[in-house]
Design a protein around this motif. Sequence first.
Motif: not given
Lengths: 367, 315
Positions: B98-102, B295-298, B240-247, B250-253
Motif C-alpha cells: 500500500t505504501l509503495l503503490y501510494s 502514513c503521517t510518519v512517512f 501539498s499536491g504530493c501529500v494530498m495524493v499520497f494520503m 493510501a486511504g482509498s477503498i
Amino acid sequence: MSAGVDLQNVSCDFGKFRAVDKANVSIKPGEFFSFLGPSGCGKTTILRMVSGFIDPSEGQIRIGGQDMNGIRPNKRPTALIFQNLALFPLMPVWENISFGLEVRGASKDVRRAKAEELLKLVDLHDSADKAISQLSGGQKQRVAIARALAVEPSVMLLDEPLSALDLKLRQHMRAELRAIQKRTKVTFIYITHDQGEALAMSDRVAVMSQGKIQQISTPQEIYNAPVNGFVASFVGENNIFKGKVTSIDSGRCSFETDVGAFTAALGPAVDASTIARLYVRPEYSRLQAAPAGGANSIPVTVTDISFEGNFIHVHAADRTGRHLTVETRNDGSVTLPAIGSAQYLCFDAATARVLADQGMKDPGIDE
Amino acid sequence: MSELLRRYGHTLTWTFVALTAFWLLVLVILPQLYLLEESFRLYLPLADIGGPRDVYTLANYRSAFEQPMEWKFWLPFASKPVILPIEAPIRVQVFVHTLLYSTVTTVITLVLCYPVAYYLAKVANPKNVPLLFVGLLVPMWVSEILRAFAWFIILAFKGPLNMALVNIGVIDSPIRWMTGFNSVTFGLVYVYLLFMLLPIYSAIQSLDTNQIEAAKDLGAPGWRTHWRVIIPHSKPGIASGCVMVFMLAAGSILVPTLLASTQSRWFTEIIQQAMFESQDWNTGSAYAFMLLVTCTVFVILAMRVFRVKLSDIAR
Ligand SMILES: Nc1ncnc2c1ncn2[C@@H]1O[C@H](COP(=O)(O)OP(=O)(O)OP(=O)(O)O)[C@@H](O)[C@H]1O
Ligand SMILES: [Mg+2]
C-alpha cells in the motif's frame, strides 16, 4: 565585444493593435542609446523584440550585423534588465549574479570569483551571501546590473531600471550606470519615460509616441531642434501659440496667431497649409517693460512668480488668457516685475520654432 | 477575529465559530477518539462488555503482525511477483504494498501534472485557460465509483482498449492490464489527478513570468529554468499536491476494490474486512490508526528528505 543593433522597418502587432510601427534605428557599437516616450508608447515592446521574447510582425532586427530572426532569447548576445528587475528570490546574491555562468557550465569557484568581481564593479561589497530580500532597492538594482554583466553581453537592454528608486538614488545611479557603460564599453539600450534621465545619460535618444519613432538625435539636438510638436512638448517646457504660416523665407517664416504675427524658425514638414504651433522655451523668453524692436513681443500680465533658487519662473497671461512662462537665471541682480503688472513677453526669431502637430495623441494640449 | 466581528457582526460571527467548532468536535474529533478508545479494547460478546475480560490491551495492534507467510513482492509494472527469501505477516505485506503503490501513484501523478500545470499557468493563452479547466473538471463531476468502474470496463481483458489496440495493430494479442498493482495504480492516478494539478497550477501561476524570461535571457535552456527557478518556486504546491495524493491514495477503498486484480490487496480492504465483514470494530480501528500514524510518519520523513517545511504547505 559590443555590437551594434539595427532595426529595419520593425513593427509589432497585438491583434489589431499596432504597438510598434515601422521602427528604423541603427544603434552603434558601444553607444548609450535611449528610447524616450510616455507610458504605453511601445518602448518595452521594442526591447522585448530585441531580446527575442516577441517576434516582430514585420521587419528585421540585426545584432552585430547578424539577423536575429528565429534566434531564441537564450541564444542572443543580449542581457535584459527588467522593469521589475526579476531577480531570483530563492537564490543568494552571488548565485543570482553567476546564474548565467552556471548555465554555461562554469565551476563553482569560477562562478563565485566572477560574482565577487562584479559585486566590486557595481560597488556592492560583502553582499555575496545575502538573500535578495535583505537588499534595499538600490542594491537590488546593482545586483540586477551585475547579473546582466556576468554573461558578458554585447548589448545591454535596460527597461526603466531606475523607476522604482527615490530621486536621490536615481540621480546617483544615473551617473553610476553611465560610468559602468563607459568602463565596459557595452552597447546600452536604455528605456525611460523620464526626459531628464534620457538627456543626461545618452549619446543619442529616440523619442517615441504611439508606437512611432518621432526623432532620433543627440540630446542637444532633441532639446534644441525638435522635429515636431510632440517632441518639443514631451522634452522640456514651452510657450505654445497655435496659428498659421503666412510666408516662408529661407528657413524663417511669418506665423499668424490670435495675438499677433511672429517670425520664427520653420520646422520640418510645415508649410502654409498645415496646422502648426509655435514653440518657444521659457528660458528663451524674457519680460520687458516696452516692446523690443526686431524681436517678437506681445503684451502680457504677470500672474504669478515662483522662486526656485537657481531659477525664477514668472508666469504670465496674454490677452486671450493663454498661460506663458518665463524662466530667468537667478544671478542675484534680477529685478522681478510686480504681480499684476503689464509687461511685454519677447523672444528672438531664432529661438522659436514652428512645428507640425504630428505625433501628438491629443493635438489640443495646453495651447 | 475582530476583523470578522467588524465585518459580520456578533450573531453571524458566533454562528460561524459555533458551527466550525461543532464540525471539528462532534464530527471529527469525538468519533476519532471513540475509535481510538475502541482500538485498545477486545472484540467481545455483548455479555462480556464491562465484565472482567473487558480490559485495555494492545492485542488488536499485535494481531497485525500474526500469520507470517511467503512474501510475494510486486514490483511496479511487473507481471509476476518476486518471491522474497523471508516470511512476513500477511498484513505487513499488504501494508508495504500500500505504501509503495501510494508512492508510485504520487510520483506518476506528479510527473503527469507538472507539465500540464506549467502549460496552463504559463504557456496557454489565458483566454483559453477557463475552457481547458472546464474540460479537466467535468469528468470529476462523475462520481468516483463510476469513473473507477469505467476503467474496469476499459481495461478488461476483452475490453475496448485491448480490442482497439489489436485492431489497429499496435499489439498482436490482448494484454492482461489488470495484473499486480497496475490497474489499481492506474485508477488511483486517474481519480486523484486534480488534487495534484490544482496546487501546482496555482503555485506556478504565482511566479512572476519575468523570472522565467530572465533565466532564459541569461542563456538557460528550458530544463534549467524549470530546475532552478520554476520548481523551487512551486515546491510548496508540489509538496501539498504530493501529500494530498499520497494520503488519499493510501486511504482509498473504492479504487482498490473496484480495480483490484486477483493479487493486489490494499490495506484499507483489510480494515474494511475487519470492520464490516467480521463486525470487529476494535481490530478495524486499530488497523486504521496504524495506517494513519504510519502514513503521517512517512509523509513527515519524505518532507524532511525533500526539505519541505510544514509552513510551506500551509501557505
Ligand atoms: N502582450 C500584449 N498583448 C496586447 N497588447 C500589449 C501586449 N504588450 C503590450 N501591449 C500594448 O502595447 C502598448 C505598448 O506597450 P509597452 O509595454 O511596450 O509600453 P511601454 O512604452 O513600455 O510603457 P510603460 O512605460 O508603461 O512601461 C500598450 O498599449 C500595451 O497595452
Ligand atoms: Mg514598459
